[in-house]
Design a protein around this motif. Structure first.
Motif, PDB file in Angstrom:
ATOM      1  N   VAL A   1       1.641   2.368   1.761  1.00 54.02           N
ATOM      2  CA  VAL A   1       0.950   3.177   0.753  1.00 54.02           C
ATOM      3  C   VAL A   1      -0.564   3.088   0.956  1.00 54.02           C
ATOM      4  O   VAL A   1      -1.282   4.093   0.867  1.00 54.02           O
ATOM      5  N   ALA A   2      -1.060   1.893   1.230  1.00 54.34           N
ATOM      6  CA  ALA A   2      -2.495   1.723   1.457  1.00 54.34           C
ATOM      7  C   ALA A   2      -2.967   2.542   2.652  1.00 54.34           C
ATOM      8  O   ALA A   2      -4.127   2.970   2.702  1.00 54.34           O
ATOM      9  N   ASP A   3      -2.061   2.775   3.614  1.00 60.48           N
ATOM     10  CA  ASP A   3      -2.413   3.555   4.801  1.00 60.48           C
ATOM     11  C   ASP A   3      -2.164   5.049   4.629  1.00 60.48           C
ATOM     12  O   ASP A   3      -2.302   5.815   5.593  1.00 60.48           O
ATOM     13  N   GLY A   4      -1.759   5.473   3.428  1.00 57.62           N
ATOM     14  CA  GLY A   4      -1.619   6.898   3.153  1.00 57.62           C
ATOM     15  C   GLY A   4      -0.203   7.416   3.052  1.00 57.62           C
ATOM     16  O   GLY A   4       0.001   8.628   2.869  1.00 57.62           O
ATOM     17  N   ALA A   5       0.792   6.554   3.153  1.00 58.97           N
ATOM     18  CA  ALA A   5       2.179   7.002   3.033  1.00 58.97           C
ATOM     19  C   ALA A   5       2.484   7.434   1.605  1.00 58.97           C
ATOM     20  O   ALA A   5       1.864   6.975   0.645  1.00 58.97           O
ATOM     21  N   ARG A   6       3.483   8.307   1.485  1.00 54.47           N
ATOM     22  CA  ARG A   6       3.931   8.776   0.170  1.00 54.47           C
ATOM     23  C   ARG A   6       5.302   8.190  -0.138  1.00 54.47           C
ATOM     24  O   ARG A   6       6.223   8.294   0.678  1.00 54.47           O
TER      25      ARG A   6
ATOM     26  N   ASP B   1       5.203  10.920   5.096  1.00 58.65           N
ATOM     27  CA  ASP B   1       3.784  11.043   5.436  1.00 58.65           C
ATOM     28  C   ASP B   1       3.312   9.793   6.176  1.00 58.65           C
ATOM     29  O   ASP B   1       2.303   9.170   5.826  1.00 58.65           O
ATOM     30  N   VAL B   2       4.056   9.434   7.209  1.00 64.98           N
ATOM     31  CA  VAL B   2       3.734   8.254   8.005  1.00 64.98           C
ATOM     32  C   VAL B   2       3.477   8.683   9.444  1.00 64.98           C
ATOM     33  O   VAL B   2       4.138   9.568   9.981  1.00 64.98           O
TER      34      VAL B   2
ATOM     35  N   ARG C   1       1.615  -1.957   2.176  1.00 63.84           N
ATOM     36  CA  ARG C   1       0.682  -1.623   3.262  1.00 63.84           C
ATOM     37  C   ARG C   1       0.841  -0.180   3.707  1.00 63.84           C
ATOM     38  O   ARG C   1      -0.150   0.485   4.077  1.00 63.84           O
TER      39      ARG C   1
ATOM     40  N   ALA D   1       2.584   4.018  12.728  1.00 59.65           N
ATOM     41  CA  ALA D   1       2.435   3.227  11.504  1.00 59.65           C
ATOM     42  C   ALA D   1       3.311   1.979  11.568  1.00 59.65           C
ATOM     43  O   ALA D   1       4.402   1.990  12.150  1.00 59.65           O
TER      44      ALA D   1
END
Length: 489
Positions: free
Chosen positions: A355-360, A385-386, A353, A390
């Motif tokens: 990663v789906a929200d843009g985390a690296r 990148d959270v 989830r 989040a």
């Protein structure tokens, strides 16, 4: 017989009979459960069934509480030195069982050999030792003006413990309770009851009076709820999730019993400008990954000055990638499995989830570690990148996952550190102790390590906010189970 793989230590009935149990310990002796049920215990590294434990119910719980209530007057009336003499025998007996306790911890929770020995068994022993030492100096009575102030055991204590540190967590609760003069009903976690059986063997051999200590393995929704709401239970000490802790507190409220809760954590490790970055990052990664991340005090959020972010990410990934994941019986292993298939699913779900929200994902991820087709393993994972809000930043993952976030000022660092509902632990790394302590004083959390300060089993342990209430360890852990009485003379 289960269709799952069986372990020879259960089949042959000789090598480790300690792992095949079916009884509860009530009123000074072993007895079968009222319903005669047992549950299997799985090794999370091999997925093999390694033993059994009693599956107790309400009738067994009633018997244990009745035994504890009957034993309380005589146990609490013993002079403290006489109670301590019994517990010194328990300590000596546990020392003799140290190797078996380590082996059992490896088997039931998947902790690597070094972690099982040092973080589980030896730390548990240190906690019991600290209770015994603290009791020697506790003011059991004192004069305050024309009053004689007495400290007395609270009554029957229900101790409900989690699966992540099955030996340490039990001693952190029952040690303080028994020293205080309370009597105990222990409900260990369903996943990891085996070390509690070994502890109970030791307590029995030490000659503790009948009813003073009782062991009732069973499901939380049955035994735990019966204990939390039982009118003859005077105190409940619970360690586990915040959700279940709220349920325990609600059940206990009806009878106005004392409740101590040690719940979740989302601890931050804050690296200040000018701190030595490499050792701080290395220690933060190791703390986040200890016990495969299944530690309520794990520093799961690393906060670094923005100028140091990329260097910190490189250092964190390098350390995570050197951690050996695999067979917990091998001395070179750093991370074993997580405790169950459900826990693995929970941890990987958080990563997916995020990663789906843009985390690296800097390193790690949801793929199984190479060469480990069996067992509930998760790779050490570094995420960046959270956003501050989040899910993976705000909620306890309870797996080997570390988030790394940058900050632009000390004010922002403090706000980020305090920016979750939890407040159990944390760390501050500064260019000197004074700078680190100044920031640590501003953190809303129960315990803060300064520049790598060591764990102290004699110091108070507990949380703020959704991390719970009350304190364990040292004299504070004894006082949780004491009532205070004033005699006006």
């Amino acid at each position: 017989m289960s269709t799952r793989q069986q372990d020879a230590r259960v089949i042959d009935g000789n090598r480790r009979p300690e792992w095949a149990r079916s009884a509860v310990y009530v009123d000074g002796g072993w007895r079968e459960t009222a319903a005669g049920r047992t549950v299997e215990v799985e090794n999370p590294a091999t997925e093999a069934v390694i033993g059994t434990a009693a599956d107790a119910g309400v009738a067994d719980t009633e018997a244990a509480v009745s035994a504890a209530a009957a034993a309380f007057p005589s146990w609490s009336a013993l002079p403290p030195p006489e109670r301590l003499a019994v517990l010194e025998r328990v300590y000596t007996g546990l020392e003799r069982r140290r190797d078996l306790l380590v082996e059992t911890t490896i088997a039931e929770i998947g902790a690597p050999l070094r972690v099982a020995r040092e973080a589980h068994v030896d730390t548990g022993m240190a906690v019991l030792r600290a209770y015994l030492d603290a009791a020697e100096e506790l003011a059991w009575q004192e004069r305050v003006g024309n009053s004689l102030v007495l400290r007395e055991g609270i009554g029957v204590a229900a101790c409900i413990t989690p699966w992540n540190y099955p030996f340490y967590q039990v001693l952190a609760k029952i040690g303080g309770a028994l020293v205080a003069g309370a009597t105990v009903v222990l409900k260990p976690a369903e996943l990891t009851p085996l070390s509690a059986y070994l502890l109970t063997d030791t307590i029995d051999e030490a000659g503790i009076p009948a009813g003073v200590f009782n062991l009732i393995p069973g499901p939380g929704r049955v035994v735990g709820e019966a204990l939390a709401g039982h009118p003859a239970v005077d105190a409940v000490s619970f360690t586990g999730s915040t959700r279940v802790g709220a349920r325990v507190a609600a059940l206990a409220a009806a009878s106005i019993k004392r409740v101590s809760l040690e719940l979740g954590g989302k601890s931050a490790s804050v690296i200040l400008p000018g701190a030595d970055l490499e050792p701080a990052v290395r220690a933060s990664v190791e703390a986040a990954m200890l016990n495969s991340g299944q530690t309520c005090t794990a520093w799961t959020r690393l906060l670094v000055p923005r100028a140091d972010l990329e260097t910190a990410l490189r250092l964190a990934a390098a350390r995570a990638d050197t951690l050996v994941v695999g067979d917990p019986t091998r001395p070179e292993t750093d991370l074993g499995p997580v405790a169950s298939p459900a826990q693995r699913h929970t941890v990987t779900g958080f990563i997916e989830r995020a990663v789906a929200d843009g985390a690296r994902i800097v390193t790690g991820g949801t793929e199984r570690p190479a060469g480990l087709a069996r067992g509930h393993y998760v790779r050490p994972t570094i995420v960046t990148d959270v956003a501050p809000d989040a899910e993976i930043v705000q909620e306890e993952v309870f797996g080997p996952v570390l988030t790394v976030q940058p900050y632009d000022s000390i004010e922002e660092a403090v706000a980020l550190a305090n920016g979750t509902p939890y407040g159990l632990a944390g760390a501050v790394w500064g260019p000197d102790q004074g700078a680190a302590v100044a920031v640590a004083r501003r953190l809303r959390t129960g315990q803060v390590d300064i520049n790598g300060g060591a764990f102290n089993p004699a110091a108070p342990f507990g949380g703020y906010g959704r991390s719970g209430n009350g304190r364990e360890l040292g004299r504070w852990g004894i006082e949780e189970f004491l009532e205070t009485k004033a005699l006006q003379l």
